[in-house]
Motif scaffolding. Structure first.
Motif, mmCIF file in Angstrom:
data_model
loop_
_atom_site.group_PDB
_atom_site.id
_atom_site.type_symbol
_atom_site.label_atom_id
_atom_site.label_comp_id
_atom_site.label_asym_id
_atom_site.label_seq_id
_atom_site.Cartn_x
_atom_site.Cartn_y
_atom_site.Cartn_z
ATOM 1 N N PRO A 150 0.805 -1.232 0.000
ATOM 2 C CA PRO A 150 0.000 0.000 0.000
ATOM 3 C C PRO A 150 0.834 1.277 0.000
ATOM 4 O O PRO A 150 0.309 2.363 -0.280
ATOM 5 C CB PRO A 150 -0.834 -0.116 1.276
ATOM 6 N N GLU A 151 2.123 1.175 0.299
ATOM 7 C CA GLU A 151 2.963 2.370 0.341
ATOM 8 C C GLU A 151 3.596 2.691 -1.013
ATOM 9 O O GLU A 151 4.205 3.752 -1.170
ATOM 10 C CB GLU A 151 4.071 2.191 1.384
ATOM 11 N N LEU A 152 3.456 1.791 -1.986
ATOM 12 C CA LEU A 152 4.099 1.984 -3.281
ATOM 13 C C LEU A 152 3.093 2.462 -4.326
ATOM 14 O O LEU A 152 1.913 2.116 -4.275
ATOM 15 C CB LEU A 152 4.746 0.681 -3.755
ATOM 16 N N ASP A 153 3.584 3.234 -5.301
ATOM 17 C CA ASP A 153 2.714 3.698 -6.371
ATOM 18 C C ASP A 153 2.544 2.592 -7.426
ATOM 19 O O ASP A 153 3.011 1.465 -7.249
ATOM 20 C CB ASP A 153 3.243 4.994 -6.987
ATOM 21 N N HIS A 154 1.884 2.917 -8.520
ATOM 22 C CA HIS A 154 1.489 1.921 -9.501
ATOM 23 C C HIS A 154 2.695 1.187 -10.101
ATOM 24 O O HIS A 154 2.758 -0.050 -10.067
ATOM 25 C CB HIS A 154 0.683 2.596 -10.611
ATOM 26 N N ALA A 155 3.651 1.939 -10.631
ATOM 27 C CA ALA A 155 4.803 1.313 -11.289
ATOM 28 C C ALA A 155 5.663 0.550 -10.294
ATOM 29 O O ALA A 155 6.104 -0.576 -10.566
ATOM 30 C CB ALA A 155 5.636 2.374 -12.008
ATOM 31 N N ALA A 156 5.908 1.142 -9.142
ATOM 32 C CA ALA A 156 6.731 0.472 -8.128
ATOM 33 C C ALA A 156 6.059 -0.801 -7.634
ATOM 34 O O ALA A 156 6.719 -1.821 -7.396
ATOM 35 C CB ALA A 156 7.001 1.420 -6.964
ATOM 36 N N ALA A 159 11.832 5.095 -14.158
ATOM 37 C CA ALA A 159 12.001 4.765 -15.569
ATOM 38 C C ALA A 159 10.795 3.998 -16.086
ATOM 39 O O ALA A 159 10.301 4.255 -17.194
ATOM 40 C CB ALA A 159 13.279 3.952 -15.768
ATOM 41 N N LEU A 160 10.303 3.046 -15.296
ATOM 42 C CA LEU A 160 9.126 2.292 -15.706
ATOM 43 C C LEU A 160 7.906 3.199 -15.777
ATOM 44 O O LEU A 160 7.072 3.078 -16.687
ATOM 45 C CB LEU A 160 8.874 1.134 -14.742
ATOM 46 N N THR A 161 7.783 4.137 -14.832
ATOM 47 C CA THR A 161 6.678 5.089 -14.863
ATOM 48 C C THR A 161 6.672 5.862 -16.171
ATOM 49 O O THR A 161 5.619 6.031 -16.811
ATOM 50 C CB THR A 161 6.768 6.064 -13.678
ATOM 51 N N ALA A 162 7.838 6.343 -16.585
ATOM 52 C CA ALA A 162 7.932 7.091 -17.841
ATOM 53 C C ALA A 162 7.497 6.227 -19.022
ATOM 54 O O ALA A 162 6.760 6.681 -19.909
ATOM 55 C CB ALA A 162 9.359 7.588 -18.046
ATOM 56 N N TYR A 163 7.939 4.982 -19.027
ATOM 57 C CA TYR A 163 7.564 4.062 -20.104
ATOM 58 C C TYR A 163 6.046 3.844 -20.120
ATOM 59 O O TYR A 163 5.412 3.861 -21.189
ATOM 60 C CB TYR A 163 8.296 2.733 -19.930
ATOM 61 N N LEU A 164 5.458 3.631 -18.947
ATOM 62 C CA LEU A 164 4.019 3.393 -18.876
ATOM 63 C C LEU A 164 3.225 4.607 -19.334
ATOM 64 O O LEU A 164 2.221 4.483 -20.039
ATOM 65 C CB LEU A 164 3.621 3.018 -17.447
ATOM 66 N N ILE A 165 3.659 5.802 -18.942
ATOM 67 C CA ILE A 165 2.968 7.021 -19.374
ATOM 68 C C ILE A 165 3.033 7.165 -20.889
ATOM 69 O O ILE A 165 2.031 7.469 -21.549
ATOM 70 C CB ILE A 165 3.561 8.258 -18.675
ATOM 71 N N LEU A 166 4.196 6.922 -21.458
ATOM 72 C CA LEU A 166 4.358 7.065 -22.906
ATOM 73 C C LEU A 166 3.608 5.986 -23.679
ATOM 74 O O LEU A 166 3.329 6.155 -24.870
ATOM 75 C CB LEU A 166 5.839 7.039 -23.268
ATOM 76 N N GLY A 167 3.288 4.889 -23.000
ATOM 77 C CA GLY A 167 2.530 3.829 -23.657
ATOM 78 C C GLY A 167 1.032 3.962 -23.518
ATOM 79 O O GLY A 167 0.281 3.201 -24.139
ATOM 80 N N MET A 168 0.569 4.925 -22.730
ATOM 81 C CA MET A 168 -0.863 5.035 -22.440
ATOM 82 C C MET A 168 -1.721 5.300 -23.668
ATOM 83 O O MET A 168 -2.817 4.752 -23.801
ATOM 84 C CB MET A 168 -1.098 6.172 -21.437
ATOM 85 N N GLU A 169 -1.252 6.159 -24.549
ATOM 86 C CA GLU A 169 -2.127 6.674 -25.600
ATOM 87 C C GLU A 169 -1.329 6.931 -26.870
ATOM 88 O O GLU A 169 -0.195 7.403 -26.815
ATOM 89 C CB GLU A 169 -2.790 7.977 -25.102
ATOM 90 N N PRO A 185 14.225 3.161 -6.630
ATOM 91 C CA PRO A 185 13.362 4.278 -7.042
ATOM 92 C C PRO A 185 13.630 4.750 -8.472
ATOM 93 O O PRO A 185 12.690 5.160 -9.169
ATOM 94 C CB PRO A 185 13.697 5.376 -6.019
ATOM 95 N N ASP A 186 14.901 4.700 -8.914
ATOM 96 C CA ASP A 186 15.205 5.097 -10.288
ATOM 97 C C ASP A 186 14.577 4.136 -11.289
ATOM 98 O O ASP A 186 14.120 4.539 -12.364
ATOM 99 C CB ASP A 186 16.718 5.148 -10.498
ATOM 100 N N HIS A 187 14.569 2.859 -10.949
ATOM 101 C CA HIS A 187 13.936 1.870 -11.828
ATOM 102 C C HIS A 187 12.437 2.118 -11.910
ATOM 103 O O HIS A 187 11.833 2.033 -12.989
ATOM 104 C CB HIS A 187 14.211 0.466 -11.313
ATOM 105 N N ALA A 188 11.818 2.411 -10.773
ATOM 106 C CA ALA A 188 10.385 2.689 -10.762
ATOM 107 C C ALA A 188 10.071 3.946 -11.579
ATOM 108 O O ALA A 188 9.055 4.004 -12.293
ATOM 109 C CB ALA A 188 9.896 2.851 -9.326
#
Length: 367
Positions: free
Chosen positions: A145-151, A169-179, A164-167
């Motif tokens: 419950p303490e971690l965000d979606h990508a983490a 980087a994955l967050t950026a990838y997920l955002i760019l893949g959204m739409e 945290p850097d890996h999370a």
């Protein structure tokens, strides 16, 4: 009249969600540059923008984070289905089946609700992680419950709190893949929803479209290329050999973008922060620079630049994501955009009913 095959160039809908301008290298989500969202915002903020039309304030963000957190834990019936599916069924088939199964009598409503989009987005990463660990003979990991979606995705896959850097980087990838505009899977989902089918059936249809190799591409071939090149001093000779023998350099060129892919630019920034000084990333930068120069030499006028898969490969290598999870992870990201389009479709709905040109034989008419 010239034939139009594959509906190329045909406008099928008006949308407020995203703009893809390949000539200018623009990718816009509801008035914001997607590359800026990827570098400076969280997954939850970008998802709120696509679903609700605005970036959230502090209260709205906290509320969305809570709803996603509460939806991330797998219901028992989903676990039972995942356990019952054949182990030989590929992950994309698993996602398609499980998502369709969520359309219970209570959930199969018209019009669809944004709350369904939120729950489905939260569930997808848990479904992927559960199935992946199950196939490895490992116990499932409940979300933190303490971690965000990508983490949380990385945590549920590995059982370890991610770097945290890996999370990021994955967050950026997920955002760019959204739409990405009216692509094949988004169109498939909108067509299904236009029949007044439910959101889960429409997302299942979109997943079925995504799993086709002409659409749901993955950076695994880029990783293979970088591994085969191996060192900077081998790069130019290796790529010249490929080009002189009619081969293709993976991670360069895009059907839509005729200039730099804005998604690649954003991932380049994030990955550089993540792995600055790392030999594998330095190799990727050298390969990119060399490849663009060689492509201009061997294919003048083609405007072949780095696409998103090239730097997605760098991210995937950094976070050590198994190759079989590349397309499912992309799917987990694109679900945000799919569901935003489905909600938009429901608001202005008219069933899609294109025409076709008959090219078969005609019967013989009597006198």
């Amino acid at each position: 009249m010239a034939k139009v095959t594959g509906l190329e160039g045909v406008v099928a809908a008006e949308t407020d969600i995203g703009l893809v301008d390949g000539e200018r290298g623009h990718l816009i989500y509801r008035g914001y540059w997607a590359k800026d969202l990827a570098v400076n915002y969280s997954f939850e903020e970008a998802a709120h923008l696509l679903w609700y039309g605005s970036l959230p304030d502090g209260r709205e963000l906290a509320a969305l984070q809570t709803r996603l957190r509460e939806s991330r834990k797998l219901p028992e019936q989903v676990r039972l289905l995942l356990d019952a599916l054949p182990k030989t069924l590929p992950m994309m088939g698993v996602l398609q089946a499980v998502v369709a199964s969520l359309a219970t009598e209570e959930e199969a409503v018209w019009p669809p609700k944004v709350s369904q989009a939120e729950r489905l987005t939260a569930l997808l990463i848990a479904i992927i992680a559960y199935r992946h660990r199950s196939l490895q003979g490992l116990a499932p990991i409940d979300p933190d419950p303490e971690l965000d979606h990508a983490a949380n995705y990385l945590y549920m896959l590995t059982g370890e709190r991610p770097n945290p850097d890996h999370a990021k980087a994955l967050t950026a990838y997920l955002i760019l893949g959204m739409e990405h505009g009216m692509n094949a899977s988004t169109f498939s989902g909108r067509v299904t929803l236009s029949t007044q089918s439910d959101l889960f059936a429409a997302v299942s249809a979109a997943i079925g479209t995504m799993k086709g190799p002409l659409h749901g591409g993955a950076p695994s071939e880029v990783i293979a290329m970088l591994e085969e090149i191996g060192t900077k001093d081998r790069a130019e000779a290796w790529m010249r050999n490929v080009l002189e023998n009619g081969g293709r350099l993976m991670g360069f060129g895009h059907r839509i973008y005729k200039t730099k892919d804005p998604r690649a630019e954003a991932l380049r920034i994030v990955t550089e922060r993540l792995t600055g000084g790392d030999p594998s990333f330095e190799l990727a930068l050298h390969v990119e620079e060399t490849a663009i120069r060689l492509l201009a030499e061997y294919k003048p006028g083609r405007r072949l630049y780095t696409n998103v898969e090239f730097f997605a490969a760098a991210v995937m290598m950094a976070i050590k994501l198994p190759t079989e999870l590349f397309t499912p992870t992309f799917t987990a990201a694109r679900t945000v955009g799919w569901t935003a389009h489905m909600l938009e479709q429901a608001g202005i709905n008219r069933i899609f009913r294109p025409q076709s040109t008959y090219t078969g034989r005609m019967p013989v008419f009597g006198d």
